[in-house]
Design a protein around this motif. Structure first.
Motif: not given
Length: 895
Positions: A471-484
């Protein structure tokens, strides 16, 4: 043969004895269908049939503002008067309506209750399959909702029991009982009670403008409507339910049909428990007649055209439905597998793998387990890669596209994995497979396909993600994607791709919220930095869409956290964009403080673009505070920086605002040339926001300088731009200005048309501050075509609206408007008295009339002086000056 074809062309209004009969004749004379007329007046089309049957009746204000122009009766007062008279007569005799929409006597002190036109209400989702086995429930719910004393009905039941489907079907049946039909909102993407009101507002087309609290805006919109509000999936935000009491308490012609797993337990609620579909018992009699069995067959045939109910599979299917407790969603999920597995094999898998609860009284826990079993069975049929993707997709909120799925859920080649690897290049095919298996839903839009979960499956997938330890890893990816994405959106909105990127912001609103929420749970480091990037970048979207309250709430949270040295380059954006939004909400002191901090930090960082932005917003706030000298100095520094940086989008709007300041200083030529320069710059770069801003301001300064032809040209040009970018507030303001200008030019027909459009836009926005003026302008237009019946009603509604918002200039203008009707009816003494009262109050309070009201006032005085003579005129004038303002206003509003 149509109604009209059987009627002699010599008919007079008196030949008609009922309102519905007359309306039908006039509609067919205008060559309009019921649906076409309904579209023009802002009613639900099925409601029109009930009006023509005299089962419903529009109020007099609605008749004058929307029906009369739609029927082409602007200059036919005899037909208008007959319509009004028959409507009043029929309204007294109509029994309380089946939908509970009894006539509401509206006191004169509330805002106008005319309906909105082209209101952007969320329609009901389209159902492509018949509703099976719910005839009794539909009839029962219709009876409850139709009662005059019922305002709120909650459909309560277990997950997957079919509450949503039943609500949608029943609402379609009820739609014709409500003038504005049905509005639908799905709360499943909403995660916090505080976000319920914005979701309801969005369904009504209320965008959270800056001039009043969002609750007030939603109430203002709802109280103007007669509709059924269908609110789906309330259970997870149930703490927001008291808001429904406030909304319904202020909207007497609105009812709500809610679905929830538990009752809301609020005042006025009527609960209706939705039970599962009946399932076969121990005997084999009549198996094929059970709706649960028919539902299984229907959904199985949808995925496998060769599927048929046979004597061999009927008993097995009945047993599957029984073990699923008759839950429609569970049955549909099971039937969706019929393409790959027989019912016999399906039942064998149930017995082997799952712990089904199939006996005894069904409570909330057991029903959830039963539904979980259906999902678990589908889940167990997935490949390892499909399961991993399913877990990871649960991180999205409100849907996603294929690119986002690949970026967030796909593994890079270099990443070590403890779970089965899902390479980015494999994500799309796996996503299609999940869609084919009815685990994921696909929705095609004009420019892309978006995907989403049913909420129950979404919950299950989230649990699986947590259990997988990812969960934490995928949420971090989600966060990084939406930052871009947020930073791309920021750059896009500031470029020629404005329309594209504002639409992206609309589509990804829920994902942005989810990413920001996750970011707040982090401490420091790269993850929080990504969240800060989103907050800093998405501010430009919040400003563009006028989501000021939402923006300030988020930016305030991040400003309190963004305190480290590495945060400062992003913190500066938080400061000036939060300051800008505070200013747009008329909190000028807070806005000024934040913008000044933004200016100071931008200077420290040496960031010229950020400094230009901060200076621009600061100049707008200081101008609003009347500090014109400070505003000009700030704006000139901003413009100099924009030239240095070739920052054309900010340069354009800044030059436009400088033109406004120049005009305030009396330099019309300087203002005109500066704004023309701004227009040229934004036109070269196709900056639609800059173009619209410049054209609107150019129209304004030319109007005030009495260059009316030039002003009209600018406003007409601005409409093409603001319509394209969807700036409804700018459109409404433009139409109001055009109504005023055409009146001055004595083109009363165009004036009335523009006023009607302005009124429709502001009504759709729920903006009670802007609607009285176009109503008054419609009234003036009606006077000039001799339709005094319509004019009186419109002017009364305008006066009521201005009284409700305590707008004194508008109230005094309402006296002038009433005097204009008296003049047209040759009651010269009354016209003079009203004009004298308005003029004396205007002088005492140091107010000014708008141009049309001043023109009308002067016309009244000139004509009445000529008709009454000096002595008679002076006597009437003195009588008017002695009148009591409040008493006269009350009398006019009560007529």
């Amino acid at each position: 043969m149509t109604f009209m074809s059987g009627i002699s062309g010599t008919l007079s209004p008196e030949n008609f004895n009922t309102f519905g009969e007359l309306l039908r004749y006039l509609r067919e004379r205008a060559e309009l269908s019921q649906r076409e007329l309904a579209l023009q007046v802002g009613y639900h089309y099925s409601y029109m049939s009930r009006i023509e049957k005299n089962e419903r009746m529009p109020d007099s204000a609605t008749l004058m503002a929307r029906f009369v122009p739609a029927l082409g009766l602007d200059d036919e007062p005899q037909w208008t008067e007959r319509l009004l008279k028959l409507a009043a007569s029929e309204e007294k005799t109509i029994a309380p309506r089946r939908g509970g929409q009894v006539p509401v006597s509206r006191p004169p002190l509330v805002a106008s209750s005319l309906p909105s036109f082209d209101s952007p209400l969320n329609p009901l989702p389209l159902s492509l399959t018949p509703l099976l086995g719910r005839e009794d429930e539909v009839e029962a719910i219709i009876k409850i909702v139709s009662r005059a004393d019922v305002r709120l009905v909650t459909l309560v039941g277990a997950p997957g029991v079919g509450k949503t489907r039943l609500a949608i079907h029943t609402a379609n049946e009820l739609a014709g009982l409500f003038a504005h039909g049905v509005a639908f909102v799905d709360l499943s993407p909403v995660t916090e009670p505080k976000d319920v009101l914005p979701a309801l507002a969005n369904a009504l087309g209320v965008n959270g403008s800056s001039d009043m609290p969002l609750m007030t805006q939603v109430i203002n919109t709802l109280k103007q409507k007669n509709l059924l509000f269908v609110i789906d999936n309330f259970e997870h935000v149930i703490d927001a339910s008291p808001q429904l009491v406030q909304l319904l308490g202020n909207a007497p012609q609105v009812k709500a049909l809610v679905t929830s797993r538990e009752a809301l337990r609020i005042s006025g609620e009527h609960e209706f428990t939705v039970m599962p579909l009946p399932v076969p018992g121990g005997d084999a009699a009549g198996l094929i007649d059970y709706a649960a069995v028919q539902l299984f067959a229907q959904r199985a045939q949808a995925v496998d055209s060769d599927f048929r109910l046979t004597p061999e599979n009927l008993r097995t299917i009945s047993e599957i439905c029984r073990r699923l407790d008759g839950l429609p969603l569970a049955i549909e999920l099971a039937a969706a597998r019929a393409k790959f597995i027989t019912p016999q094999a399906m039942l064998a898998q149930f017995d082997r793998r799952l712990d089904w609860v199939a006996h005894g009284t069904r409570d909330a826990v057991s029903s959830r387990q039963t539904l979980r079993g259906a999902i678990e069975w589908s889940y167990n049929t997935l490949s390892d890669q499909e399961r991993v993707l399913l877990h990871r997709l649960s991180v999205f909120s409100g849907g996603w596209n294929a690119d986002s799925a690949e970026a967030v859920c796909g593994d890079a080649e270099r990443e070590a994995q403890t779970t089965p690897v899902v390479r980015r290049g494999e994500v799309l095919n796996l996503l299609i497979q999940l869609t084919d298996k009815s685990i994921v839903l696909a929705e095609k839009y004009q420019d892309e396909t978006r995907f989403r979960f049913l909420e129950t499956i979404h919950e299950y997938a989230r649990e699986k993600l947590e259990g997988a330890g990812e969960a934490a890893e995928i949420k971090n990816r989600h966060l990084a994607h939406y930052a871009e994405m947020a930073e791309a959106m920021e750059a896009g909105i500031d470029s020629a791709d404005q329309l594209k990127w504002t639409r992206v912001g609309d589509q990804e609103h829920n994902n942005i919220h989810a990413a920001l929420d996750w970011g707040l749970r982090q401490q420091q480091g790269a993850v929080f930095q990504d969240a800060l990037r989103i907050a800093a970048a998405v501010g430009v979207y919040w400003v563009a869409r006028s989501y000021f309250r939402e923006g300030i709430e988020w930016l305030d949270l991040y400003l309190n956290r963004a305190t480290e040295t590495e945060h400062q380059s992003l913190r500066v954006k938080l400061l000036y964009r939060a300051g800008a939004m505070a200013g747009y909400m008329f909190d000028h002191m807070t806005g000024q403080k934040l913008c000044e901090q933004g200016v100071e930090l931008a200077r420290l960082l040496g960031s010229k673009r950020d400094l230009a932005n901060a200076l621009f917003y600061l100049s707008e706030i200081t101008y609003s505070l009347g500090q014109n000298r400070e505003a000009r100095a700030t704006l000139e520094e901003c413009i100099a920086l924009c030239w240095q940086e070739n920052y054309t989008s900010q340069l354009s709007v800044s030059l436009t605002d400088l033109g406004v300041l120049l005009y305030q200083e009396g330099d019309f030529q300087g203002a005109q040339s500066t704004m023309e320069e701004a227009l040229a710059i934004s036109s070269r770069t196709n900056d639609l926001w800059g173009i619209g801003h410049a054209l609107l301001r150019l129209g304004g300064i030319n109007r005030f300088s009495r260059n009316y032809d030039a002003s009209i040209d600018y406003f007409v040009r601005s409409l093409a731009v603001t319509s394209k970018i969807g700036d409804r507030r700018a459109q409404g303001i433009t139409y109001s200005n055009l109504a005023l200008l055409y009146f001055i030019k004595q083109d009363y027909e165009k004036s009335g048309e523009c006023a009607e459009k302005s009124f429709a836009i502001f009504q759709a926005m729920g903006n009670e501050y802007e609607t009285p003026f176009p109503l008054r302008m419609m009234g003036y237009s009606a006077v000039h075509v001799g339709n005094l019946v319509r004019a009186r009603v419109l002017m009364r509604e305008s006066l009521r609206g201005n009284y409700a918002i305590a707008d004194m200039p508008g109230q005094l203008a309402g006296l002038v408007a009433a005097a204009y009707c008296d003049l047209a009816e040759k009651d010269h003494k009354s016209a003079v008295r009203l004009c004298a009262l308005a003029e004396s109050q205007r002088e005492q309070q140091g107010l000014n009339f708008l141009e049309p009201d001043a023109v009308v006032r002067d016309d009244i005085r000139k004509q009445c002086r000529k008709k009454l003579g000096k002595a008679g005129y002076d006597a009437s004038w003195q009588e008017g000056e002695a009148l009591k303002l409040d008493r006269m206003l009350m009398r006019l509003m009560a007529e």
